[in-house]
Design a protein around this motif. Structure first.
Motif, mmCIF file in Angstrom:
data_model
loop_
_atom_site.group_PDB
_atom_site.id
_atom_site.type_symbol
_atom_site.label_atom_id
_atom_site.label_comp_id
_atom_site.label_asym_id
_atom_site.label_seq_id
_atom_site.Cartn_x
_atom_site.Cartn_y
_atom_site.Cartn_z
ATOM 1 N N GLU A 1 3.502 10.282 -5.068
ATOM 2 C CA GLU A 1 3.404 9.046 -4.289
ATOM 3 C C GLU A 1 4.727 8.310 -4.387
ATOM 4 N N ASN B 1 0.438 4.144 0.458
ATOM 5 C CA ASN B 1 0.115 5.187 1.432
ATOM 6 C C ASN B 1 0.490 4.828 2.864
ATOM 7 N N ASP C 1 0.869 -1.177 0.000
ATOM 8 C CA ASP C 1 0.000 0.000 0.000
ATOM 9 C C ASP C 1 0.908 1.229 0.000
#
Lengths: 238, 334
Positions: free
Chosen positions: B122, A208, A206
């Motif tokens: 990200e 995040n 993931d």
């Protein structure tokens, strides 16, 4: 193109293999047996902690560590010297002992469509396959292939199963499979030829999370059987 | 400030120069397929080299601007138009609100917009990770009606815009010089560093690798370009453990058809490594289409590094020249 370093070769036998003009692989396959894993773990930690400017990535594998670098900031010779000096003085510390990580898996049903195939290959019941797969203690040898994908060691010989003749074009994320002598978990949807025996609700990757990969090299894991309801209720996949 | 995708083409993604530092957990580097074209397109609109831009596979792409934008195209064999008027690559041009930019043909085209495409960072990058399903625009290739915003232009970008505006020009009368552009060809000679398993090829295969040409197969994508040519074989079977690979690694899977790993390559691989294409020649491969072909030429690490530093000097020099030419108070002429 294989450059063998004479210096300190008696300490940790290694060879530096240029991987193109922006990476070098430190091949440690000549190091005997179990020492390789500790050596790569400690070398990885040491370089990650204090690497020279210009090192852009550190990629540990089962018997090697690859350093990617920026040639305008770091010459091959200075990188070579750094690696040799590091290997000559590296302190090997024992791996911290941690409890195995439990990976819940719903076996069979529609999420493990090949469980029957694996059972019939070994002329046994699906229950026996599940029991054998959950009994094992597996070690993460490396992460690679896909984001967060663990190469797991420790699959019982009785579970070794040939890959599917025709790979699937889309294996769902979380699928747990057996391919030859390996078992593993698909962190994201991907083509794949492994026999799928179940699915985990845990997200292996993931972007995040502070630590995006659930697993790291050296981790030990156990599979724990769960029901289809538990899989549905606890899934971390979208 | 935004643009709307009217036609996404075969595969258009948001890319910067990638995320190298997360390879230890299996995350592909990604980034622009042709990093040199990407860098130059960004320079032409006053962006940092790492700003996010559109990376288009082939043509059939159309985007409509909803705000004034300074734009540049870079790549090989580009034909494009702005509201029907032809637009050359390697130039900066102003797109007025409502205008439609159409990329008719191209190989791997960078469409850079001053300010850069504004998507979340990200894992240190704005690049789309198609396999990971994250990064870039919603972790996927662009679709019709996607609306992308871009950031404010840099001071340099703003000065380039006003320079064009004050001269009532849409397209700049200056461009990226041929000396800093990759020497694209449909059938290039690509230089490589021999890899650990090259010596294990049979004599006939070694001969084929250095003399025959290899065509780009249709199954090529952002992960790797599959080559078709004389099948290559190793004289001995070697059991391989997966280890690090890089963009440009020439792998030999059991079928005998080599694969050159590209931007979205996996982080580790277990196939025999015949060699690695040198960094300065990667743009030449990135711009090949299925049916184009290449030949391989082995070189030394020292030469590869000398060429790499030379290219870096040229791009740094071009960046400095842009800043000088469009310095505050300068009028943009030579």
């Amino acid at each position: 193109m294989r450059r063998r370093s004479a210096y300190c070769a008696t300490v940790w036998p290694h060879s530096l293999v240029p991987l193109g003009d922006r990476a070098v692989t430190i091949d440690l396959s000549a190091v005997a047996g179990d020492a390789t894993r500790d050596l790569i773990r400690c070398l990885d930690a040491h370089v990650r902690d204090a690497c020279p400017a210009g090192v852009t990535a550190i990629v540990p594998a089962i018997q090697s560590l690859t350093l990617h670098y920026e040639p305008t900031l770091l010459t091959f010779v200075s990188l070579e010297n750094y690696i040799r000096a590091t290997l000559a003085t590296l302190r090997i510390v024992p791996a911290p002992t941690r409890a195995p990580i439990e990976i819940p898996v719903c076996y069979g049903h529609d999420v493990g469509p090949d469980l029957d195939v694996v059972a019939s290959t070994h002329r046994t019941s699906t229950a026996a396959i599940i029991e054998a797969h959950t009994a094992g203690l597996y070690t993460v040898a490396m992460i690679g292939f896909l984001p967060g994908f663990p190469y797991l060691e420790g699959l019982a010989t009785a579970l070794h199963t040939p890959r599917r003749a025709a790979p699937r074009t889309g294996v769902p994320a979380g699928s747990v499979g057996i391919g030859g002598q390996s078992t593993g978990i698909y962190p994201c949807r991907s083509p794949g030829g492994w026999q799928l025996i179940g699915r985990t609700p845990r997200a292996l990757f993931d972007p995040n999370r502070p630590s995006p990969s659930l697993l790291a090299p050296g981790d030990q894991i156990r599979f724990v059987a769960i029901s289809a309801e538990e899989l549905h209720d606890t899934t971390e996949y979208a | 400030m935004s643009l709307v995708v009217r036609q996404p083409g075969i595969q258009t993604t948001v890319q910067d120069l990638g995320r190298p530092a997360w390879q230890h957990i299996g995350v592909p580097v990604g980034g622009a397929m042709d990093s040199q074209a990407h860098t130059i397109a960004n320079l032409l609109v006053g962006n940092e080299a790492n700003a996010a831009a559109l990376d288009c596979a082939f043509g059939g792409v159309a985007v409509q601007f909803e705000a004034p934008a300074l734009v540049a195209l870079a790549g090989r064999d580009i034909t494009a138009s702005l509201d029907g008027t032809p637009i050359p690559p390697w130039h900066a041009f102003r797109a007025l609100p409502g205008t439609l930019l159409v990329l008719h043909t191209g190989c791997r085209t960078t469409i850079a917009v001053a300010g850069g495409v504004d998507v979340p960072t990200e894992l240190d990058s704005r690049s789309t990770s198609l396999r990971g399903g994250f990064g870039g625009w919603q972790g996927r290739a662009l679709r019709k009606d996607d609306r992308l915003t871009f950031d404010d232009p840099s001071p340099l970008g703003a000065r380039i815009s006003s320079h064009l505006e004050s001269r009532q020009r849409i397209v700049s009368d200056w461009s990226a010089s041929a000396t800093i552009r990759p020497p694209y060809q449909a059938h290039p000679v690509v230089r490589f560093l021999p890899g650990p398993e090259l010596a294990l090829l049979t004599a006939a295969s070694r001969d084929a690798l250095s003399h025959d040409s290899f065509a780009i197969a249709h199954e090529s994508d952002r992960m790797g370009f599959r080559l078709s040519g004389p099948p290559l074989a190793l004289s001995v079977h070697r059991e391989m453990l997966s280890s690090g690979v890089t963009a440009g690694t020439i792998q030999l899977p059991p079928g005998g058809a080599p694969i050159v790993l590209m931007a979205d390559r996996q982080t580790t691989g277990g196939y025999p490594r015949l060699g690695d294409v040198i960094a300065v020649d990667m743009p030449l491969i990135a711009q090949l289409r299925p049916g184009d072909s290449l030949r391989f030429d082995p070189v030394s690490l020292d030469l590869a590094h000398a060429l790499y530093r030379e290219r870096d000097r040229q791009l740094t020099g071009a960046t400095r020249a842009m800043h000088l030419r469009f310095a505050p108070g300068a009028d943009g002429s030579r």
